[in-house]
Design a protein around this motif. Sequence first.
Motif, PDB file in Angstrom:
ATOM      1  N   LYS A  35       4.931  -3.459 -10.710  1.00 19.86           N
ATOM      2  CA  LYS A  35       5.128  -1.474 -11.185  1.00 19.86           C
ATOM      3  C   LYS A  35       3.490  -1.251 -11.314  1.00 19.86           C
ATOM      4  CE  LYS A  35       6.804   1.103 -14.818  1.00 19.86           C
ATOM      5  NZ  LYS A  35       7.452   0.947 -16.340  1.00 19.86           N
ATOM      6  N   SER A  36       2.305  -2.217 -11.831  1.00 20.54           N
ATOM      7  CA  SER A  36       1.650  -2.169 -12.185  1.00 20.54           C
ATOM      8  C   SER A  36       0.312  -1.770 -11.197  1.00 20.54           C
ATOM      9  CB  SER A  36       0.338  -3.524 -13.113  1.00 20.54           C
ATOM     10  OG  SER A  36       1.389  -3.482 -14.189  1.00 20.54           O
ATOM     11  N   LEU A  37       0.903  -2.153 -10.094  1.00 15.16           N
ATOM     12  CA  LEU A  37      -0.237  -2.932  -8.661  1.00 15.16           C
ATOM     13  C   LEU A  37       0.269  -1.213  -7.512  1.00 15.16           C
ATOM     14  CD1 LEU A  37       0.546  -6.636  -7.661  1.00 15.16           C
ATOM     15  CD2 LEU A  37      -1.914  -5.102  -8.404  1.00 15.16           C
ATOM     16  N   SER A  38       1.810  -0.555  -8.320  1.00 14.96           N
ATOM     17  CA  SER A  38       1.954   0.090  -7.297  1.00 14.96           C
ATOM     18  C   SER A  38       1.235   1.035  -7.777  1.00 14.96           C
ATOM     19  CB  SER A  38       3.804   0.139  -7.241  1.00 14.96           C
ATOM     20  OG  SER A  38       4.519  -0.858  -6.492  1.00 14.96           O
ATOM     21  N   LYS A  39       0.895   1.212  -9.179  1.00 15.51           N
ATOM     22  CA  LYS A  39       0.547   2.332  -9.498  1.00 15.51           C
ATOM     23  C   LYS A  39      -0.346   3.207  -8.842  1.00 15.51           C
ATOM     24  CE  LYS A  39      -0.965   4.560 -13.729  1.00 15.51           C
ATOM     25  NZ  LYS A  39      -0.867   4.488 -15.407  1.00 15.51           N
ATOM     26  N   TYR A  40      -1.406   2.298  -7.801  1.00 17.91           N
ATOM     27  CA  TYR A  40      -3.242   2.514  -7.862  1.00 17.91           C
ATOM     28  C   TYR A  40      -2.407   2.174  -6.287  1.00 17.91           C
ATOM     29  CZ  TYR A  40      -4.625   2.344 -12.045  1.00 17.91           C
ATOM     30  OH  TYR A  40      -4.718   2.626 -13.435  1.00 17.91           O
ATOM     31  N   GLU A  41      -1.474   2.307  -5.718  1.00 18.68           N
ATOM     32  CA  GLU A  41      -1.337   1.675  -4.214  1.00 18.68           C
ATOM     33  C   GLU A  41      -1.895   1.198  -3.798  1.00 18.68           C
ATOM     34  OE1 GLU A  41      -1.355   5.900  -2.639  1.00 18.68           O
ATOM     35  OE2 GLU A  41       0.279   7.030  -3.947  1.00 18.68           O
ATOM     36  N   TYR A  42      -1.507  -0.765  -4.535  1.00 15.41           N
ATOM     37  CA  TYR A  42      -2.472  -0.920  -3.789  1.00 15.41           C
ATOM     38  C   TYR A  42      -1.693  -1.622  -3.091  1.00 15.41           C
ATOM     39  CZ  TYR A  42      -6.212  -2.040  -7.393  1.00 15.41           C
ATOM     40  OH  TYR A  42      -7.044  -1.558  -8.227  1.00 15.41           O
ATOM     41  N   SER A  43      -2.366  -2.308  -1.488  1.00 14.45           N
ATOM     42  CA  SER A  43      -1.113  -3.640  -0.275  1.00 14.45           C
ATOM     43  C   SER A  43      -1.140  -4.633  -1.336  1.00 14.45           C
ATOM     44  CB  SER A  43      -2.503  -3.506   0.812  1.00 14.45           C
ATOM     45  OG  SER A  43      -2.887  -1.913   1.370  1.00 14.45           O
ATOM     46  N   MET A  59       2.356 -23.255   1.634  1.00 13.60           N
ATOM     47  CA  MET A  59       1.467 -22.037   2.162  1.00 13.60           C
ATOM     48  C   MET A  59       0.624 -22.554   3.046  1.00 13.60           C
ATOM     49  SD  MET A  59       1.379 -20.796  -1.679  1.00 13.60           S
ATOM     50  CE  MET A  59      -0.370 -19.654  -0.812  1.00 13.60           C
ATOM     51  N   LEU A  60       0.615 -23.009   3.593  1.00 16.86           N
ATOM     52  CA  LEU A  60       0.081 -22.615   5.193  1.00 16.86           C
ATOM     53  C   LEU A  60       1.257 -22.309   6.164  1.00 16.86           C
ATOM     54  CD1 LEU A  60      -0.938 -26.877   5.456  1.00 16.86           C
ATOM     55  CD2 LEU A  60      -2.575 -24.648   5.193  1.00 16.86           C
ATOM     56  N   GLY A  61       2.442 -21.981   5.872  1.00 21.44           N
ATOM     57  CA  GLY A  61       3.182 -21.176   5.929  1.00 21.44           C
ATOM     58  C   GLY A  61       2.847 -19.751   5.878  1.00 21.44           C
ATOM     59  N   VAL A  62       2.830 -19.584   4.633  1.00 15.38           N
ATOM     60  CA  VAL A  62       2.259 -18.078   4.673  1.00 15.38           C
ATOM     61  C   VAL A  62       0.662 -17.689   5.002  1.00 15.38           C
ATOM     62  CG1 VAL A  62       2.122 -16.680   2.244  1.00 15.38           C
ATOM     63  CG2 VAL A  62       3.454 -18.553   2.386  1.00 15.38           C
ATOM     64  N   LEU A  63      -0.104 -18.626   4.714  1.00  6.68           N
ATOM     65  CA  LEU A  63      -1.493 -18.135   5.271  1.00  6.68           C
ATOM     66  C   LEU A  63      -1.153 -17.999   7.274  1.00  6.68           C
ATOM     67  CD1 LEU A  63      -4.367 -18.145   4.887  1.00  6.68           C
ATOM     68  CD2 LEU A  63      -4.197 -20.588   5.535  1.00  6.68           C
ATOM     69  N   ALA A  64      -0.358 -18.809   7.851  1.00  2.00           N
ATOM     70  CA  ALA A  64       0.078 -18.353   9.516  1.00  2.00           C
ATOM     71  C   ALA A  64       0.716 -17.091   9.706  1.00  2.00           C
ATOM     72  CB  ALA A  64       0.244 -19.303   9.784  1.00  2.00           C
ATOM     73  N   ALA A  65       1.768 -16.892   8.531  1.00  2.00           N
ATOM     74  CA  ALA A  65       2.104 -15.860   9.183  1.00  2.00           C
ATOM     75  C   ALA A  65       1.485 -14.519   8.377  1.00  2.00           C
ATOM     76  CB  ALA A  65       3.520 -15.555   8.008  1.00  2.00           C
ATOM     77  N   ILE A  66       0.299 -14.096   7.574  1.00  4.09           N
ATOM     78  CA  ILE A  66      -0.114 -13.129   7.130  1.00  4.09           C
ATOM     79  C   ILE A  66      -1.716 -13.096   7.179  1.00  4.09           C
ATOM     80  CG2 ILE A  66       1.026 -13.352   4.828  1.00  4.09           C
ATOM     81  CD1 ILE A  66      -1.302 -13.827   3.540  1.00  4.09           C
ATOM     82  N   GLN A  67      -1.620 -14.185   8.720  1.00  2.00           N
ATOM     83  CA  GLN A  67      -3.145 -13.520   9.167  1.00  2.00           C
ATOM     84  C   GLN A  67      -3.001 -12.471   9.698  1.00  2.00           C
ATOM     85  OE1 GLN A  67      -5.856 -15.475   9.705  1.00  2.00           O
ATOM     86  NE2 GLN A  67      -5.117 -17.224   8.354  1.00  2.00           N
ATOM     87  N   PRO A  68      -2.272 -11.389  10.641  1.00  2.00           N
ATOM     88  CA  PRO A  68      -2.583 -10.758  11.294  1.00  2.00           C
ATOM     89  C   PRO A  68      -3.054  -8.719   9.395  1.00  2.00           C
ATOM     90  CG  PRO A  68      -0.686 -11.382  12.329  1.00  2.00           C
ATOM     91  CD  PRO A  68      -0.988 -12.679  11.225  1.00  2.00           C
ATOM     92  N   ILE A  69      -2.113  -9.309   8.748  1.00  2.00           N
ATOM     93  CA  ILE A  69      -2.447  -8.773   7.637  1.00  2.00           C
ATOM     94  C   ILE A  69      -3.700  -8.868   6.628  1.00  2.00           C
ATOM     95  CG2 ILE A  69      -1.308  -7.988   5.442  1.00  2.00           C
ATOM     96  CD1 ILE A  69       1.168  -9.703   6.623  1.00  2.00           C
ATOM     97  N   LEU A  70      -4.197 -10.227   6.619  1.00  2.31           N
ATOM     98  CA  LEU A  70      -5.683 -10.467   5.685  1.00  2.31           C
ATOM     99  C   LEU A  70      -6.764  -9.092   6.705  1.00  2.31           C
ATOM    100  CD1 LEU A  70      -4.926 -14.477   4.886  1.00  2.31           C
ATOM    101  CD2 LEU A  70      -5.123 -12.409   4.007  1.00  2.31           C
ATOM    102  N   ALA A  71      -6.490  -9.767   8.513  1.00  2.00           N
ATOM    103  CA  ALA A  71      -7.424  -9.361   8.935  1.00  2.00           C
ATOM    104  C   ALA A  71      -7.627  -8.090   8.422  1.00  2.00           C
ATOM    105  CB  ALA A  71      -6.968  -9.649  10.776  1.00  2.00           C
ATOM    106  N   GLU A  72      -6.857  -7.710   7.982  1.00  2.00           N
ATOM    107  CA  GLU A  72      -6.844  -5.656   7.951  1.00  2.00           C
ATOM    108  C   GLU A  72      -8.006  -5.475   6.831  1.00  2.00           C
ATOM    109  OE1 GLU A  72      -3.574  -4.000   7.374  1.00  2.00           O
ATOM    110  OE2 GLU A  72      -2.191  -4.616  10.107  1.00  2.00           O
ATOM    111  N   PHE A  73      -7.979  -5.817   6.064  1.00  2.00           N
ATOM    112  CA  PHE A  73      -8.935  -5.861   5.039  1.00  2.00           C
ATOM    113  C   PHE A  73      -9.872  -6.321   4.685  1.00  2.00           C
ATOM    114  CE2 PHE A  73      -4.018  -5.396   4.546  1.00  2.00           C
ATOM    115  CZ  PHE A  73      -4.170  -3.603   3.701  1.00  2.00           C
ATOM    116  N   LYS A  74     -10.574  -6.376   4.539  1.00  3.95           N
ATOM    117  CA  LYS A  74     -12.189  -6.385   4.209  1.00  3.95           C
ATOM    118  C   LYS A  74     -12.137  -7.585   2.627  1.00  3.95           C
ATOM    119  CE  LYS A  74     -15.017  -3.001   6.471  1.00  3.95           C
ATOM    120  NZ  LYS A  74     -16.381  -2.576   6.668  1.00  3.95           N
ATOM    121  N   ARG A  75     -11.533  -6.833   1.766  1.00  3.76           N
ATOM    122  CA  ARG A  75     -11.451  -7.399   0.124  1.00  3.76           C
ATOM    123  C   ARG A  75     -10.331  -7.800   0.163  1.00  3.76           C
ATOM    124  NH1 ARG A  75     -11.491  -5.737  -5.545  1.00  3.76           N
ATOM    125  NH2 ARG A  75     -13.178  -7.328  -6.484  1.00  3.76           N
TER     126      ARG A  75
END
Length: 420
Positions: free
Chosen positions: A44-52, A69-85
Amino acid sequence: MDKQIVFEDEHIRAIYLKGSSDTLVLSFGDLITRAKGNSINAEKSLSKYEYSVIGIMPKQKSWFPAVSMLGVLAAIQPILAEFKRVVGYGGSMGGYAAIKYAKPFKMNRVVAMVPQYSINPEEVEDRRYTDFYDAETNGDMRIQAADISENCEYIIVYDPYFDLDREHYKKIQPLIPQLHTLHLPYTGHDAIAVLANSALLHDFIERPFDKTYFYQQIRAVKKNSKFYYRSVIAHLLGNHNEALGKILKTIDLQLDSTFFDASLKQTITRILLNNKRVDEQDLQKLGISINLPFEDKTQLLDSYGKVLVFNVITQKLESYDQKVIDVNGKYIIPLHVEHSGLATVEVKKQTYLICMNDRRVTKLFKQDDELSSDMNPLVIKKGSGFYSLAYKNVYMRCDESGNCLFESETVGEAEKFSIS
């Protein structure tokens, strides 16, 4: 905003919430906010500021195992690459994970509320979570210097007076040279609930660290947080009883009847009664309702010389000094005892039976009322120079603090009451 599950195994479910922000928040759940459908920690708090946001939600009480957690890391690599922070956020178990995995997830900032260092019983004295430790699942789980990223900024919020969380902080602190620490005194492990504020969370994610500014914001949030005052009351009473009186007189509280559990409610009312004249406004602020306006009656003394009463606030038998009864007789009613029989109190010339069940729940019934099947009247027995009170075949005594306990099947000195 659309959400999708981007990773799932037996321990973790990761949900991606696409927003419009340049910052990606990795929001780690805790024991309370475990995976439920597509819900995300602090959504709820994060959506208020439209965070990804990627909500990394535990499905079990397994403290984010490294393999998962290594499985999560591998799965979200394309998403992480979209953000600088990338910012990691979590409390307790989630705070542990945010610190532990900041380096491989290339986080720029970590905000960890009351995090653990480990739950391995060989590594910590804290036993709150050690039952969840599994040597195979959680092998080498402690936070280590090798886990710390020199390119990441770390913020930890905790209560320095709470021994259990302080132990973890003291083990984590030497590992992080660039650690920022914010204290939240007298809140115990409830810092997450106390600081559940969207504007403050936004500052934690975005604002350059400024200790003075953050403490100003924390103070502002605390003033409006019922969780904060509940934690303060729970942790200070007994040693600093005057704090309750100050809170009641200066803070505009209006709590509901379920805000304090029965044990804490009894502790609060005992302290109120022993330290000041109780008024209706104090009780209303605390969400404590009064069922009946009882009147003063005669006295039955316990083994400590205190008067046995029925407390209409807590709905329990207790014992108090006479001077406390003199100023609070509206709420604590001495038992009237003359002979063997059923225990009663009188209210405006109406007699009420004092009844109890096997769960030690006490209730009053008019003498002509029907008793529910689980309720039995307390019995007063007159002995040679003393009285005793019994529930079925168990006798009552009062401890030094005034709590009445049904424990003994025989009448010893502690179970004897006298008339003053």
